[in-house]
Design a protein around this motif. Structure first.
Motif, PDB file in Angstrom:
ATOM      1  N   SER A 166      -3.831   5.193 -14.068  1.00 58.36           N
ATOM      2  CA  SER A 166      -3.321   6.438 -14.648  1.00 58.36           C
ATOM      3  C   SER A 166      -2.203   7.034 -13.784  1.00 58.36           C
ATOM      4  O   SER A 166      -1.440   7.882 -14.243  1.00 58.36           O
ATOM      5  N   ALA A 167      -2.076   6.574 -12.548  1.00 59.34           N
ATOM      6  CA  ALA A 167      -1.023   7.058 -11.655  1.00 59.34           C
ATOM      7  C   ALA A 167       0.258   6.226 -11.748  1.00 59.34           C
ATOM      8  O   ALA A 167       1.263   6.569 -11.117  1.00 59.34           O
TER       9      ALA A 167
ATOM     10  N   GLN B  24      -3.859   0.697  -2.971  1.00 57.68           N
ATOM     11  CA  GLN B  24      -3.129  -0.547  -3.211  1.00 57.68           C
ATOM     12  C   GLN B  24      -2.016  -0.230  -4.196  1.00 57.68           C
ATOM     13  O   GLN B  24      -2.205   0.561  -5.119  1.00 57.68           O
ATOM     14  N   SER B  25      -0.856  -0.826  -4.000  1.00 61.91           N
ATOM     15  CA  SER B  25       0.264  -0.547  -4.898  1.00 61.91           C
ATOM     16  C   SER B  25       1.117  -1.793  -5.081  1.00 61.91           C
ATOM     17  O   SER B  25       1.096  -2.717  -4.263  1.00 61.91           O
TER      18      SER B  25
ATOM     19  N   ARG C 280       3.048   0.620  -9.700  1.00 61.91           N
ATOM     20  CA  ARG C 280       1.719   0.408 -10.262  1.00 61.91           C
ATOM     21  C   ARG C 280       0.672   0.528  -9.157  1.00 61.91           C
ATOM     22  O   ARG C 280       0.903   0.109  -8.026  1.00 61.91           O
ATOM     23  N   TYR C 281      -0.469   1.106  -9.555  1.00 61.52           N
ATOM     24  CA  TYR C 281      -1.590   1.294  -8.641  1.00 61.52           C
ATOM     25  C   TYR C 281      -2.810   0.646  -9.300  1.00 61.52           C
ATOM     26  O   TYR C 281      -3.451   1.266 -10.156  1.00 61.52           O
TER      27      TYR C 281
ATOM     28  N   THR D 294       0.827  -1.205   0.000  1.00 58.40           N
ATOM     29  CA  THR D 294       0.000   0.000   0.000  1.00 58.40           C
ATOM     30  C   THR D 294       0.858   1.251   0.000  1.00 58.40           C
ATOM     31  O   THR D 294       2.009   1.249   0.434  1.00 58.40           O
ATOM     32  N   LEU D 295       0.244   2.301  -0.501  1.00 59.14           N
ATOM     33  CA  LEU D 295       0.746   3.660  -0.338  1.00 59.14           C
ATOM     34  C   LEU D 295      -0.263   4.374   0.537  1.00 59.14           C
ATOM     35  O   LEU D 295      -1.462   4.381   0.227  1.00 59.14           O
ATOM     36  N   VAL D 296       0.209   4.944   1.633  1.00 56.88           N
ATOM     37  CA  VAL D 296      -0.633   5.781   2.475  1.00 56.88           C
ATOM     38  C   VAL D 296      -0.039   7.181   2.388  1.00 56.88           C
ATOM     39  O   VAL D 296       1.152   7.368   2.635  1.00 56.88           O
TER      40      VAL D 296
END
Length: 165
Positions: free
Chosen positions: A82-83, A59-60, A76-77, A43-45
């Motif tokens: 798109s991110a 989620q990443s 990747r997300y 995850t990215l927080v």
């Protein structure tokens, strides 16, 4: 003669003690090799820049490639393709800098290496001190950024990636 030998021994001990404490922390190629490869999920927080400034969790996934310049990160997300991005986490040739900032601390514990960098920065258009904490191991990979605005005693987490494989 005994005084001379004692003095030389004291000088030698002092020199050794000074040398061991003067060694600057570094990131090594062995540290980077710990996280090399695909299959990292997590995850990215991050703290939103807009009111109410709450934390957002995504989620990443990341694939990591060790290069001559550092780590190539294919981010990747799955929920926000798109991110997706590719980023380079550069390492100075002598290991004294990571991501462009000076390495200020290094800790090893049971196969895990924790590298900390610290440098002046700007966050939300304000001068600050940013600290990055990198965690490298065969099973865990983490990148965390904390911020302390100039004139403030408070530090907050701007973002944190936490991956496992």
């Amino acid at each position: 003669m005994k005084t001379c030998v004692t003095s030389l021994a004291l000088i030698a001990v002092t020199a050794c003690a000074t040398t061991s404490t003067d060694i600057a922390p570094r990131v090594t190629s062995d540290d980077l090799a710990l996280v090399d490869g695909a299959g990292w999920t997590g995850t990215l927080v991050y703290r939103d820049y807009s009111p109410p400034y709450g934390d957002v969790t995504l989620q990443s996934e990341v694939d990591v490639s060790v290069t001559s310049d550092g780590l190539l990160l294919d981010m990747r997300y799955p929920g926000e393709p798109s991110a997706n991005s590719t980023d380079m986490l550069s390492v100075a040739t002598d290991g004294s800098r990571l991501g462009g900032d000076p390495v200020v601390a290094r800790k090893e514990d049971q196969g895990e290496v924790r590298i900390t960098t610290r440098a002046p920065c700007e966050d939300d258009d304000k001068p600050a001190i940013c600290e990055h904490i990198y965690t490298f191991s065969k099973a865990r990979f983490g990148l965390r950024k904390t911020v302390k605005f100039d004139g403030s005693s408070d530090t907050f987490q701007r973002n944190a990636y936490t991956f496992t494989r």
